[in-house]
Design an enzyme around this catalytic site. Sequence first.
Site, PDB file in Angstrom:
ATOM      1  N   THR A  30     -39.845  26.133  -9.975  1.00 49.02           N
ATOM      2  CA  THR A  30     -40.138  24.788  -9.487  1.00 49.02           C
ATOM      3  C   THR A  30     -40.381  23.940 -10.721  1.00 49.02           C
ATOM      4  OG1 THR A  30     -42.535  25.159  -9.324  1.00 49.02           O
ATOM      5  CG2 THR A  30     -41.216  25.655  -7.360  1.00 49.02           C
ATOM      6  N   HIS A  31     -39.933  22.686 -10.699  1.00 44.91           N
ATOM      7  CA  HIS A  31     -40.025  21.801 -11.868  1.00 44.91           C
ATOM      8  C   HIS A  31     -39.313  22.406 -13.081  1.00 44.91           C
ATOM      9  CE1 HIS A  31     -43.089  19.537  -9.632  1.00 44.91           C
ATOM     10  NE2 HIS A  31     -43.621  20.719  -9.340  1.00 44.91           N
ATOM     11  N   GLN A  59      -7.402  -2.602   3.934  1.00 50.18           N
ATOM     12  CA  GLN A  59      -6.417  -1.800   3.219  1.00 50.18           C
ATOM     13  C   GLN A  59      -7.089  -1.005   2.102  1.00 50.18           C
ATOM     14  OE1 GLN A  59      -2.298  -3.287   2.575  1.00 50.18           O
ATOM     15  NE2 GLN A  59      -2.789  -3.123   0.390  1.00 50.18           N
ATOM     16  N   GLU A 106     -19.147  21.830 -15.201  1.00 53.57           N
ATOM     17  CA  GLU A 106     -19.438  20.490 -15.704  1.00 53.57           C
ATOM     18  C   GLU A 106     -18.550  19.447 -15.040  1.00 53.57           C
ATOM     19  OE1 GLU A 106     -20.956  21.929 -20.133  1.00 53.57           O
ATOM     20  OE2 GLU A 106     -18.989  20.980 -19.913  1.00 53.57           O
ATOM     21  N   SER A 122       0.824  -1.211   0.000  1.00 50.12           N
ATOM     22  CA  SER A 122       0.000   0.000   0.000  1.00 50.12           C
ATOM     23  C   SER A 122       0.857   1.260   0.000  1.00 50.12           C
ATOM     24  CB  SER A 122      -0.925   0.006   1.221  1.00 50.12           C
ATOM     25  OG  SER A 122      -0.160  -0.030   2.424  1.00 50.12           O
ATOM     26  N   ASN A 160      -1.930  -2.740  13.260  1.00 49.82           N
ATOM     27  CA  ASN A 160      -3.381  -2.549  13.240  1.00 49.82           C
ATOM     28  C   ASN A 160      -3.793  -1.258  13.934  1.00 49.82           C
ATOM     29  OD1 ASN A 160      -3.304  -5.028  12.060  1.00 49.82           O
ATOM     30  ND2 ASN A 160      -4.466  -6.110  13.637  1.00 49.82           N
ATOM     31  N   TYR A 175      -9.333  -6.860  12.675  1.00 50.42           N
ATOM     32  CA  TYR A 175      -8.752  -6.372  11.439  1.00 50.42           C
ATOM     33  C   TYR A 175      -8.752  -7.461  10.377  1.00 50.42           C
ATOM     34  CZ  TYR A 175      -5.580  -4.313   8.052  1.00 50.42           C
ATOM     35  OH  TYR A 175      -5.046  -3.819   6.900  1.00 50.42           O
ATOM     36  N   LYS A 205      -8.408   3.257   2.045  1.00 53.71           N
ATOM     37  CA  LYS A 205      -7.663   4.510   1.902  1.00 53.71           C
ATOM     38  C   LYS A 205      -7.785   5.180   0.544  1.00 53.71           C
ATOM     39  CE  LYS A 205      -4.343   2.651   5.158  1.00 53.71           C
ATOM     40  NZ  LYS A 205      -5.061   1.337   5.139  1.00 53.71           N
ATOM     41  N   LYS A 224     -17.819  29.245 -29.258  1.00 54.94           N
ATOM     42  CA  LYS A 224     -18.180  28.581 -28.003  1.00 54.94           C
ATOM     43  C   LYS A 224     -17.413  29.126 -26.798  1.00 54.94           C
ATOM     44  CE  LYS A 224     -20.525  25.561 -27.459  1.00 54.94           C
ATOM     45  NZ  LYS A 224     -20.207  24.133 -27.558  1.00 54.94           N
ATOM     46  N   SER A 280     -14.003  25.780 -27.880  1.00 55.71           N
ATOM     47  CA  SER A 280     -14.171  24.574 -28.690  1.00 55.71           C
ATOM     48  C   SER A 280     -13.049  24.487 -29.714  1.00 55.71           C
ATOM     49  CB  SER A 280     -15.521  24.618 -29.412  1.00 55.71           C
ATOM     50  OG  SER A 280     -15.583  23.650 -30.450  1.00 55.71           O
ATOM     51  N   ASN A 319     -17.432  27.524 -23.032  1.00 58.03           N
ATOM     52  CA  ASN A 319     -17.996  26.399 -22.301  1.00 58.03           C
ATOM     53  C   ASN A 319     -17.739  26.489 -20.789  1.00 58.03           C
ATOM     54  OD1 ASN A 319     -18.763  25.212 -24.779  1.00 58.03           O
ATOM     55  ND2 ASN A 319     -16.721  24.309 -25.008  1.00 58.03           N
TER      56      ASN A 319
END
Length: 461
Positions: free
Chosen positions: A155-156, A322, A290, A23, A110, A317, A325, A283, A277, A285
């Site tokens: 809303t919606h 392991q 995103e 690790s 451990n 353990y 992480k 463009k 672009s 962007n």
Amino acid sequence: MKKMWEGRFHKETNKLLEKFNASITFDKRMYEEDITGSIAHSRMLAKQGIIAEHEQKDIENGLLQIKDEIEKGEFEFRIEDEDIHMSIEKRLTQIIGSVAGKLHTARSRNDQVALDVRMYVRKEAREISKLLVKMENVLLGLAEKYKNVIIPGYTHLQRAQPILFSHHLMAYFQMFKRDISRIEYFLERYDEMPLGAGALAGTTFDLDRHFVAKELGFSKPTENSLDSVSDRDFIIELAMIISVISMHLSRFSEEIIIWCTSEFSFINLDDAFATGSSIMPQKKNPDIAELVRGKTGRIYGNLMGILTTMKALPLAYNKDMQEDKEGIFDSIDNIKLSIEIFYLMLDTITVNNEKIYTSMRAGFLNATDVADYLAKHNVPFRQAHKIVGEIVSYCEDKKIAIDDMKLEEFHKFSDVFKDDILSEITIENCVNKRNSYGGTSIKNVEIQIENGKKFLETLEI
């Protein structure tokens, strides 16, 4: 290459197993926590008379030398050393000789790894909280700068009622405020030090775990040795908190993306925080928003990964752990980067007030206020709702806004309407009459901003 644990074994470890088992490639980032924990442990061993004072000094000086080597880029991390703990212990042996072996007295990998990971995620949780505070300050600044700008509320994803842009921003302030509070509770809940639990059952040595806890900035040691080495709740909880933060960022990103479209054009992004672009010259962007939105799926995946890893593990353990992480390291790295780039981008946006105001005429945003007008003149709200629905239908047929109607047109639907109807349902009045606590009026938003400043002042960051 000799292993620290090779006494039981008669064959060398298979090279592929070394790679599969190691690790060190990812847990080396915990070198500082490992060294800090080891120094505290050595001090306690000397205090309790388990090792000599001069041995402790040699150990501490050796560990500080290793820390310096790592930070200068002079330390060699090797796959065959398995993990950061063995890597440091091996180098310590090279520096100070066999006395280095006494450091591991009354300690197992451990409880050592449980300590290192807990210290690391607590440190990173505080860093995430600091970044959220910076985000909150940007939101407060924008809310004050554009305090009077009115936008359509939805809303919606359909236009609903007019609200202040600052009110909208302060909604996200509240979300990130709760995220900061979650981190505070997280730090309080996991303010326990696991070192001294041994492999699973504690130790026969006369340890002072409270001393070590104090040395490392914990309020107390953990109470159960089995739980101490097998608990990964703290990783799961931080992964959950990060997922919620990421969800909030993703929702905000979605709105930034929508507001930037030519169909909306509510805001402009600074050129420094947008991309172009390769084929379409026109463009601009919103790649930051995103990508922040996209990373949410990755962060959710890390949460599900650790939950799935832990779901069937018996005490105490297991090597499966392991896998605890890499996911949380990835989530920490990505949420920190996402928060920072997002608030830097947000701080540079400009609002297209004229475009927004023009768009306010569409969508009958003041329809609820017409119904409220009738209700305030003793028309039951359900009846008022029906009347205004008929007015909206009439306006749609005529291709006009409610504001364009004449008083005699209002009287086609109800004689309750008076000369003041049009002045009562201006967009500005629709906003500023909403003075109920937490509403969108300027008065309320000013209270929110002031309360937001007070909240940030209370934080000990």
